[in-house]
Design a protein around this motif. Structure first.
Motif: not given
Ligand SMILES: [Zn+2]
Length: 76
Positions: A24, A6, A26-27, A3
């Motif tokens: 991603c 992150c 997380d994102c 990513c």
């Molecule tokens: Zn990410």
């Protein structure tokens, strides 16, 4: 691939005009334009502000996919 925001492992799909679609965990999902990718070799994105903006874009546009292009990118 990793990513751009992150650095975690993410799914990357190629898009038209040299852009990429990043998924991603997380994102979330975002599209990054070819022009921004080119500039990324000499500049850095402000990760915290960019992630906040992606979140805002998703709420505002009611979409899963946020955009990082020359208009929305936040450089560090
Ligand atoms: Zn990410």
């Amino acid at each position: 691939m990793k990513c751009y925001l992150c650095g975690l492992e993410a799914k990357v799909a190629e898009e038209a005009h040299g852009g990429e679609l990043i998924d991603c965990s997380d994102c979330g999902i975002y599209r990054i334009s070819g022009l921004v990718l080119k500039e990324l070799t000499i500049k850095k994105i402000n990760f915290t502000d960019m992630r906040d903006d992606l979140h805002r874009q998703r709420q505002f546009n009611s979409t899963e996919v946020a955009e990082i292009n020359t208009e929305t990118v936040i450089w560090a």
